[in-house]
Design a protein around this motif. Sequence first.
Motif, mmCIF file in Angstrom:
data_model
loop_
_atom_site.group_PDB
_atom_site.id
_atom_site.type_symbol
_atom_site.label_atom_id
_atom_site.label_comp_id
_atom_site.label_asym_id
_atom_site.label_seq_id
_atom_site.Cartn_x
_atom_site.Cartn_y
_atom_site.Cartn_z
ATOM 1 N N VAL A 153 7.858 30.520 -27.163
ATOM 2 C CA VAL A 153 7.412 31.523 -26.191
ATOM 3 C C VAL A 153 7.302 32.886 -26.885
ATOM 4 C CG1 VAL A 153 7.930 32.730 -24.031
ATOM 5 C CG2 VAL A 153 8.477 30.285 -24.262
ATOM 6 N N HIS A 154 6.160 33.518 -26.725
ATOM 7 C CA HIS A 154 5.962 34.882 -27.193
ATOM 8 C C HIS A 154 5.858 35.816 -25.987
ATOM 9 C CE1 HIS A 154 4.184 33.738 -31.411
ATOM 10 N NE2 HIS A 154 5.429 33.314 -31.220
ATOM 11 N N VAL A 155 6.523 36.965 -26.050
ATOM 12 C CA VAL A 155 6.518 37.929 -24.946
ATOM 13 C C VAL A 155 5.919 39.245 -25.452
ATOM 14 C CG1 VAL A 155 7.882 39.205 -23.263
ATOM 15 C CG2 VAL A 155 8.551 36.871 -23.910
ATOM 16 N N TRP A 156 4.952 39.735 -24.711
ATOM 17 C CA TRP A 156 4.315 41.016 -25.025
ATOM 18 C C TRP A 156 4.417 41.930 -23.805
ATOM 19 C CZ3 TRP A 156 2.233 41.733 -29.919
ATOM 20 C CH2 TRP A 156 2.066 40.596 -30.686
ATOM 21 N N ALA A 192 16.911 35.112 -25.237
ATOM 22 C CA ALA A 192 16.608 33.692 -25.014
ATOM 23 C C ALA A 192 16.289 33.045 -26.354
ATOM 24 C CB ALA A 192 15.450 33.532 -24.030
ATOM 25 N N PRO A 193 17.299 32.824 -27.208
ATOM 26 C CA PRO A 193 17.028 32.273 -28.549
ATOM 27 C C PRO A 193 16.427 30.877 -28.510
ATOM 28 C CG PRO A 193 19.381 32.332 -28.071
ATOM 29 C CD PRO A 193 18.729 33.087 -26.983
ATOM 30 N N ASP A 194 16.707 30.138 -27.456
ATOM 31 C CA ASP A 194 16.168 28.785 -27.369
ATOM 32 C C ASP A 194 14.656 28.768 -27.151
ATOM 33 O OD1 ASP A 194 16.913 29.971 -24.841
ATOM 34 O OD2 ASP A 194 16.384 28.043 -23.909
ATOM 35 N N ARG A 197 10.974 30.219 -15.745
ATOM 36 C CA ARG A 197 9.800 29.383 -15.470
ATOM 37 C C ARG A 197 9.293 28.724 -16.759
ATOM 38 N NH1 ARG A 197 6.629 30.808 -10.643
ATOM 39 N NH2 ARG A 197 7.852 32.235 -9.353
ATOM 40 N N SER A 198 9.372 29.449 -17.868
ATOM 41 C CA SER A 198 8.939 28.896 -19.158
ATOM 42 C C SER A 198 9.806 27.720 -19.565
ATOM 43 C CB SER A 198 8.976 29.987 -20.234
ATOM 44 O OG SER A 198 8.089 31.031 -19.914
ATOM 45 N N ARG A 199 11.132 27.845 -19.375
ATOM 46 C CA ARG A 199 12.029 26.727 -19.697
ATOM 47 C C ARG A 199 11.667 25.500 -18.877
ATOM 48 N NH1 ARG A 199 16.120 30.792 -19.741
ATOM 49 N NH2 ARG A 199 16.961 31.090 -21.873
ATOM 50 N N HIS A 200 11.426 25.721 -17.586
ATOM 51 C CA HIS A 200 11.093 24.608 -16.709
ATOM 52 C C HIS A 200 9.773 23.953 -17.138
ATOM 53 C CE1 HIS A 200 10.851 22.239 -13.050
ATOM 54 N NE2 HIS A 200 9.605 22.681 -12.875
ATOM 55 N N LEU A 201 8.780 24.787 -17.492
ATOM 56 C CA LEU A 201 7.497 24.233 -17.913
ATOM 57 C C LEU A 201 7.620 23.459 -19.218
ATOM 58 C CD1 LEU A 201 5.118 27.237 -17.088
ATOM 59 C CD2 LEU A 201 5.221 25.035 -15.910
ATOM 60 N N VAL A 218 0.477 47.859 -26.675
ATOM 61 C CA VAL A 218 1.117 46.559 -26.485
ATOM 62 C C VAL A 218 2.239 46.411 -27.512
ATOM 63 C CG1 VAL A 218 0.778 44.054 -26.431
ATOM 64 C CG2 VAL A 218 -1.049 45.587 -25.654
ATOM 65 N N ARG A 219 3.393 45.900 -27.063
ATOM 66 C CA ARG A 219 4.540 45.756 -27.966
ATOM 67 C C ARG A 219 5.145 44.362 -27.815
ATOM 68 N NH1 ARG A 219 10.067 46.633 -27.635
ATOM 69 N NH2 ARG A 219 9.888 47.289 -25.451
ATOM 70 N N ARG A 220 5.466 43.770 -28.948
ATOM 71 C CA ARG A 220 6.095 42.438 -28.953
ATOM 72 C C ARG A 220 7.578 42.584 -28.623
ATOM 73 N NH1 ARG A 220 5.662 37.604 -32.113
ATOM 74 N NH2 ARG A 220 7.170 36.132 -31.218
ATOM 75 N N ILE A 221 8.078 41.725 -27.732
ATOM 76 C CA ILE A 221 9.491 41.715 -27.351
ATOM 77 C C ILE A 221 10.156 40.485 -27.973
ATOM 78 C CG2 ILE A 221 11.136 41.560 -25.449
ATOM 79 C CD1 ILE A 221 9.127 42.956 -23.681
ATOM 80 N N ALA A 222 11.144 40.730 -28.824
ATOM 81 C CA ALA A 222 11.845 39.626 -29.490
ATOM 82 C C ALA A 222 12.808 38.956 -28.519
ATOM 83 C CB ALA A 222 12.592 40.149 -30.704
ATOM 84 N N LEU A 223 12.915 37.616 -28.637
ATOM 85 C CA LEU A 223 13.797 36.853 -27.759
ATOM 86 C C LEU A 223 15.010 36.295 -28.507
ATOM 87 C CD1 LEU A 223 11.123 34.826 -25.722
ATOM 88 C CD2 LEU A 223 12.252 36.959 -25.078
ATOM 89 N N ASP A 224 15.283 36.812 -29.690
ATOM 90 C CA ASP A 224 16.373 36.264 -30.507
ATOM 91 C C ASP A 224 17.719 36.330 -29.803
ATOM 92 O OD1 ASP A 224 14.476 35.804 -32.389
ATOM 93 O OD2 ASP A 224 14.879 37.644 -33.521
ATOM 94 N N GLN A 225 17.971 37.398 -29.034
ATOM 95 C CA GLN A 225 19.261 37.538 -28.365
ATOM 96 C C GLN A 225 19.186 37.142 -26.897
ATOM 97 O OE1 GLN A 225 20.597 41.555 -28.933
ATOM 98 N NE2 GLN A 225 20.956 41.295 -31.142
#
Length: 587
Positions: free
Chosen positions: A476-479, A469-471, A576-580, A460-467
């Motif tokens: 939100v955490h993505v794995w 989807a920084p908002d 979908r995360s933004r909408h939620l 399992v690897r963590r995916i950074a959203l800094d670039q």
Amino acid sequence: MRTSSSPRKASAFHLARFRPELLKIIGHYSRDRLGRDIGAGITVGVVALPLAMAFAIASGVNPEAGLFTAVLGGLLVSLLGGSRVQIGGPAGAFIVVVYGIIEQYGLANLLISTILAGILLFLLGLFKLGTLVRFVPLPIVVGFTNGIAILIGLTQVKDFLGLNIAKVPADFFSQLHAIGTHIQTVSLFSVGLGAACLLLLALWPRPGNPLRPGRLAQATRRMLPKAFPAQGLHNTLQRIPGTVVVLVLATLATWLFTLPVDTIGNRFGGIPQSLPPFELPEFSWLTVKQLFGPTITIAVLCAIESLLCARVADVMTGDRHDPNQELMAQGVANAVVPFFGGIPVTGTIARTVTNIRAGATSPVAGCVHALTLLVIMLVAAPLAVHVPMAALAAILMMVAWNMGEWRAFASLKRFPLSHRIIMLGTFLLTVVFDLTVAIQVGLGLACVFFIVHMAATTHVRRIALDQEAPDLAEQVHVWALYGTLFFGSTDKIEPLEAATQPPPAITILDLTSLVKLDSSGLDALDHLRQHLQQKGSQLMVCGLAAQPEIEMKRYGFLDKLGASHVAWDLKDALERSRHLLQSAPTA
């Protein structure tokens, strides 16, 4: 949510079609092919003669049992088999197995075990399970093959040395002890005759290998160049099987010089000049319950040997055999032969290769081979009384040497530790215990190492959203989950629970690279969902492949998540995360 169609309905299971290879050649079989098949069949029949007797004697039965097995079993395998050129009959791989079964259970129970194994083989082919044999790993096959080769060679020491041992035990260490305690009874005549036969077999030209019969022969050729014939005579000699030459010369020497060595005549009384009668072995259900192990051993070894032999034949001929039809043919042969006093039947690599090199084109060659053996047995049976046991021992020692994959030991250092452990473990267990234990432990080790390997590929690897989807980076955490999530790798999910402290508003699992999911893996995902739910967080999945999606639907996992929490891909999941998050009530 992915709008995929409903899972495909499992197609109706069909039994294998019983269609022997022999039926496929009807209508386009020529006279030229018939001539080639007759020539090849006669050649193989002559080659099979000494081997059939030697295998039977080494297995603890009379020599005629091997001949009957080669005739009837070989005929049935060729008539009903799924390979064009495979030759069936008694095989060296069964020597140790048959000898051990006879010593522990008796000859009658060996016949019953063979019949039951034949029925099991037929069912394996009927239910299209022929391909399961391919799941036996190579190190297991090499390990037990080399172990059997060692045991075959050891069982022939008694006759090769002419030792006065009433009965050789089946156990490895007991055999060594028996040989050691009777070594003073060695016969120089047997040793001399056996050594001469062994040397002749090593030096005799081999078909398809002109002027290169082996390292020993090459070294001798360099030392004694005048002792070897010219190329023309050499090519003629290589068409004559070395085993037949050894058998004839040793028999003549024993008869002409009245050598004081053990022969088939003074041990077995000769070979009958008639076909065996049909006899029913003694049968009881109480006995059958005790023969489960021997039955499985015979069936598994027969399936492995015959299908490996058929694959070798396919490589040499460019053809493709039908594994299910071949198993059904082997099943019929093994179910019928014991009623005539025969021993287990399987595909034989050496005779099949000889058949191919002799020009065989169809199963007709195998039928001719069986009929040739029958004629020789009926006509030349009185001569068999002079066949020396030392010569048959030399033939079997050469068979054992050729059977072993000895270079596999030298190349072990190239392979990973798991390969070495499985091969050496199977080899040692075959020699010290028996083939059943070796295959069981070997398969167990192979499964364990496979599970460990598959679990190691899952991560399992963590995916950074800094670039991207920084908002959403804080809420939100993505794995991303890679590999196979099954019972051996569920521990890879457990750290996510600790990594979500405090839990984000939404945890996204990107399953694009998840290729396989089982019920244990699904349970681990559901446990993660419940953990996040208790902490006020939400779980969302995206990028489902076909198999994981089917499993999640089957067990209702997607329903627990809800349609809004199952996305096509990561981009869709982030939207979908933004909408939620935007629609969530503010505190």
